[in-house]
Design an enzyme around this catalytic site. Structure first.
Site, mmCIF file in Angstrom:
data_model
loop_
_atom_site.group_PDB
_atom_site.id
_atom_site.type_symbol
_atom_site.label_atom_id
_atom_site.label_comp_id
_atom_site.label_asym_id
_atom_site.label_seq_id
_atom_site.Cartn_x
_atom_site.Cartn_y
_atom_site.Cartn_z
ATOM 1 N N GLU A 117 -9.544 -5.504 -7.868
ATOM 2 C CA GLU A 117 -9.449 -6.388 -7.443
ATOM 3 C C GLU A 117 -10.383 -5.785 -6.392
ATOM 4 O O GLU A 117 -11.326 -5.437 -4.953
ATOM 5 C CB GLU A 117 -8.404 -6.330 -5.668
ATOM 6 N N HIS A 168 0.933 -1.241 0.233
ATOM 7 C CA HIS A 168 -0.197 -0.037 0.185
ATOM 8 C C HIS A 168 1.147 1.457 0.164
ATOM 9 O O HIS A 168 1.859 1.372 0.438
ATOM 10 C CB HIS A 168 -1.423 0.122 1.432
ATOM 11 N N HIS A 192 -12.646 -13.661 -1.952
ATOM 12 C CA HIS A 192 -13.585 -12.205 -2.297
ATOM 13 C C HIS A 192 -14.430 -13.114 -3.504
ATOM 14 O O HIS A 192 -15.866 -12.907 -3.347
ATOM 15 C CB HIS A 192 -12.589 -11.138 -3.140
ATOM 16 N N ASP A 196 1.993 1.955 3.426
ATOM 17 C CA ASP A 196 3.141 0.589 3.642
ATOM 18 C C ASP A 196 4.533 0.862 2.778
ATOM 19 O O ASP A 196 5.857 0.913 3.797
ATOM 20 C CB ASP A 196 2.878 -0.616 2.734
ATOM 21 N N ASP A 254 -9.310 -14.861 5.422
ATOM 22 C CA ASP A 254 -7.322 -14.137 4.534
ATOM 23 C C ASP A 254 -7.310 -15.519 5.494
ATOM 24 O O ASP A 254 -6.132 -15.215 6.148
ATOM 25 C CB ASP A 254 -7.457 -12.896 4.810
HETATM 26 C C1 XLS Z 1 -8.562 -6.692 1.224
HETATM 27 C C2 XLS Z 1 -8.281 -6.824 -0.086
HETATM 28 C C3 XLS Z 1 -6.817 -5.646 0.106
HETATM 29 C C4 XLS Z 1 -6.108 -5.327 -0.680
HETATM 30 C C5 XLS Z 1 -4.807 -4.911 -1.114
HETATM 31 O O1 XLS Z 1 -9.929 -6.929 1.597
HETATM 32 O O2 XLS Z 1 -7.480 -8.029 0.107
HETATM 33 O O3 XLS Z 1 -5.845 -6.412 1.320
HETATM 34 O O4 XLS Z 1 -5.125 -6.816 -0.883
HETATM 35 O O5 XLS Z 1 -5.387 -3.501 -0.891
HETATM 36 MG MG MG Z 2 -6.200 -8.701 -1.084
#
Ligand code: XLS
Ligand code: MG
Length: 375
Positions: A204, A79, A243, A82, A280
């Site tokens: 994404e 990010h 996701h 980061d 995750d």
């Molecule tokens: C959140 C996303 C995030 C992205 C990067 O759910 O996965 O981590 O991968 O911004």
């Molecule tokens: Mg992600």
């Protein structure tokens, strides 16, 4: 760029099935792709959740980078903050100085930057979203910050910008208009595309969390949205396994859909136990069979062979893990990927094709299970 494809001496022939025997044809080239692996600093998390505080100490980038290298990773995803912590309080010149310093750190460790993403969901100026906020000053902030992200990416030496549009959606359906929001999103992406004619933007998709209803919830939405922008060829996607599950979709099919459009520019492999909070989990942790199918489509279509795209694991440590095991979820994900790759490459494709031709899907099902269970 390092070598992406390695030819396997023992498998140098191209196997071709008789297309007339199948409703579809599939060519396995038998080339071995040397996948490149990527990870983000946020994947070494501190264990906080909405119901409890951190369970592990904070570690800085200098601590994380050698660990990534040792864990078998080639690249790092970032990010913007980061790379440059507290980015909003720093001048443009200072931001680029700090980014240059991070590039040196990466090079010293033998790593490279895969992508940079603007973190548009943390600021008090993006409470109601960034690009689609109902406040003009918030929208300006989000665009400005995204342009800075492109400058950081250039300094780090990557042309891939990821947009996870966390708060671009609604908590309350009546608060925004979808048509208006698509126009605002397209305007923002156009400004990014104009800022640097070489960058590619990978969206994404995620259906919910933190918002109730996201504007680009699935890959199909993201790729359709690309056509509202000035340069659809430079707007593609990142597919994250969890996701897809959250949207009730099959991750392997989503990966293949993006591959069919030549729009799979990164993957975030992980796992998710049904329609719950975003978990995750390590890759393969919930469904090994789904993970097998994800690896299979990536290998079959030589993902990354031409453009160097990476396999990223966007997973988190369990809250119970100690700091000494802070990277285990990622190294385990990588090991699982590589073991499944062996399974993919030793799968009896000819046997499977014969069963498909006979439409004996029951036998095919058992054949897959037996293969996964065999030691
Ligand atoms: C959140 C996303 C995030 C992205 C990067 O759910 O996965 O981590 O991968 O911004
Ligand atoms: Mg992600």
């Amino acid at each position: 760029m390092s070598c992406i494809i390695e030819w396997d001496e023992t498998l140098s022939l191209t196997k071709r099935r008789d297309p007339s025997s199948l409703a579809f044809s599939f060519t396995q080239t038998c080339m071995k792709i040397k996948f490149r692996f990527s990870i983000g600093p946020w994947n070494i998390s501190e264990g906080r959740d909405p119901y409890g505080p951190e369970t592990r100490p904070v570690r800085d980038l200098a601590w994380k980078l050698p660990l990534f290298k040792k864990g078998g990773f080639d690249a790092v995803m970032f990010h913007d903050d980061d790379v440059v912590p507290e980015i909003d309080s720093k001048s443009a010149a200072r931001v680029l100085e700090e980014a240059a310093q991070v590039r040196r750190q990466l090079e010293d460790e033998g790593l490279f930057a895969e992508m940079v993403a603007p973190r548009l969901w943390f600021s008090e100026r993006t409470i109601d979203g960034g690009f689609t906020s109902n406040r003009a000053q918030d929208r300006e902030y989000a665009i400005e910050r995204s342009l800075r992200t492109i400058d950081i990416a250039n300094t780090l030496g990557t042309k891939l910008i990821v947009l996870w549009l966390a708060r671009e959606g609604t908590y309350l359906r009546e608060s925004k208009s979808c048509v208006r929001s698509m126009e605002l999103l397209a305007q923002a992406v156009n400004k990014m595309l104009d800022h640097d004619p070489e960058i590619r933007i990978a969206i994404e998709p995620k259906p919910n969390e933190p918002v109730d209803v996201a504007y680009l919830p699935t890959l199909g939405h993201a790729l359709a949205f690309a056509h509202l922008t000035r340069d659809p060829a430079r707007v593609g996607a990142v597919v994250e396994s969890a996701h897809c599950v959250l949207a009730g979709l099959d991750p392997a099919d989503e990966l293949e859909f993006a591959l069919a459009q030549k729009k799979l520019w990164s993957v975030h492999l992980n796992d998710q136990n049904g329609l719950k909070f975003d978990q995750d989990k390590p890759f393969g942790s919930v469904s090994l069979r789904s993970a097998f199918n994800q690896v299979r489509v990536l290998d079959q279509h030589a993902y990354g062979a031409k453009d160097g795209a990476c396999i990223a694991f966007d997973a988190h440590s369990f809250r119970t893990s100690s700091i000494n095991h802070a990277l285990d979820h990622a190294t385990n994900s990588r090991k699982t990927f590589l073991r499944l790759l062996e399974k993919v490459r030793s799968f009896d494709e000819a046997g499977a094709a014969a069963l498909i031709a006979d439409r004996d899907y029951q036998a095919l099902d058992q054949m897959v299970l037996n293969h996964l269970l065999a030691s």
